[in-house]
Design a protein around this motif. Sequence first.
Motif, short mmCIF file in Angstrom:
data_model
loop_
_atom_site.label_atom_id
_atom_site.label_comp_id
_atom_site.label_asym_id
_atom_site.label_seq_id
_atom_site.Cartn_x
_atom_site.Cartn_y
_atom_site.Cartn_z
N ASN A 32 0.87 -1.17 0.00
CA ASN A 32 0.00 0.00 0.00
C ASN A 32 0.91 1.22 0.00
O ASN A 32 1.95 1.23 0.67
CB ASN A 32 -0.89 0.02 1.25
N ASN A 94 3.41 0.44 3.17
CA ASN A 94 3.29 -0.61 4.16
C ASN A 94 2.89 -1.90 3.47
O ASN A 94 2.44 -1.92 2.33
CB ASN A 94 2.37 -0.26 5.32
N GLY A 96 0.73 -5.31 4.06
CA GLY A 96 -0.41 -5.70 4.89
C GLY A 96 -0.11 -6.78 5.90
O GLY A 96 -0.72 -6.83 6.96
N GLY A 99 1.93 -5.91 10.00
CA GLY A 99 1.41 -5.06 11.06
C GLY A 99 1.12 -3.64 10.60
O GLY A 99 0.81 -2.78 11.41
N ASN A 100 1.26 -3.42 9.32
CA ASN A 100 0.90 -2.13 8.75
C ASN A 100 1.81 -1.00 9.16
O ASN A 100 1.45 0.17 9.03
CB ASN A 100 -0.55 -1.78 9.08
N LYS A 101 2.98 -1.30 9.68
CA LYS A 101 3.91 -0.22 9.99
C LYS A 101 4.32 0.45 8.68
O LYS A 101 4.44 -0.20 7.64
CB LYS A 101 5.15 -0.76 10.71
N LEU A 102 4.52 1.74 8.75
CA LEU A 102 4.90 2.50 7.57
C LEU A 102 6.42 2.59 7.46
O LEU A 102 7.11 2.81 8.46
CB LEU A 102 4.32 3.91 7.65
N TYR B 33 1.09 3.39 17.05
CA TYR B 33 2.46 3.26 16.54
C TYR B 33 3.31 4.39 17.11
O TYR B 33 2.84 5.51 17.27
CB TYR B 33 2.48 3.38 15.01
N TYR B 35 6.96 6.31 16.10
CA TYR B 35 7.99 6.53 15.09
C TYR B 35 8.96 7.58 15.62
O TYR B 35 8.63 8.35 16.53
CB TYR B 35 7.37 7.05 13.78
N HIS B 48 4.69 -1.05 17.54
CA HIS B 48 3.26 -1.09 17.23
C HIS B 48 2.53 -1.83 18.33
O HIS B 48 2.90 -2.95 18.69
CB HIS B 48 3.08 -1.79 15.87
N SER B 100 -5.39 -3.00 5.86
CA SER B 100 -4.02 -2.51 6.06
C SER B 100 -3.81 -1.13 5.48
O SER B 100 -2.89 -0.42 5.87
CB SER B 100 -3.03 -3.48 5.41
N GLN B 104 -3.17 5.96 8.95
CA GLN B 104 -2.61 6.23 10.27
C GLN B 104 -2.69 7.73 10.48
O GLN B 104 -2.26 8.51 9.63
CB GLN B 104 -1.16 5.76 10.35
#
Lengths: 114, 115
Positions: A32, A94, A96, A99-102, B33, B35, B48, B100, B104
């Motif tokens: 994504n 990210n 999917g 954990g969808n962390k960017l 989250y 960062y 997270h 997903s 955010q």
Amino acid sequence: AQSVSQHNHHVILSEAASLELGCNYSYGGTVNLFWYVQYPGQHLQLLLKYFSGDPLVKGIKGFEAEFIKSKFSFNLRKPSVQWSDTAEYFCAVNVGTAGNKLTFGGGTRVLVKP
Amino acid sequence: EAGVTQFPSHSVIEKGQTVTLRCDPISGHDNLYWYRRVMGKEIKFLLHFVKESKQDESGMPNNRFLAERTGGTYSTLKVQPAELEDSGVYFCASRRGGASYNEQFFGPGTRLTVL
């Protein structure tokens, strides 16, 4: 692990000029894609995102981005910038299943001269 | 709807001291989250939470950093003892559950300076 690179660290242009910011990512699977913007003194906010469908996505404030899968790119464009577009722009991806962390690119500071 | 809030907005401490950063996510957002952006570098993922559980803490730099989210609401990030290289802007973000690609939402960040 995925990574994101933004080609320009700083861009200076005049009002009414066209803007294109490059973003390339490295990841072999489905991602994504996001563009975030941080105006001076404000928090990061989402400009637009791509997750499926039409590879040309339109966001807020007249911005659009095109996903080119073969080039692993997601470039941001605006045909005619305004002074208020002065900001820092961040490309992010990210995955999917992660954990969808960017994962962010390094950011591009854009200065629009009035 | 209130956004993500962070406290304090700025913190200046000396090397060896302890600092605790707080993040209040958007109400109902299970995902939280942290960062960090060190000056001149990209924004990097730290960890997270899903509700009160740590889902992924692969980005935490070392054991001087401790994050908690008791009760699954607000979160704290403690740095003890702080080192010079910990200086930077710490961002918190929250996301509701589901797809997903859900956005955010970021807080304004806490600028930490370690002298």
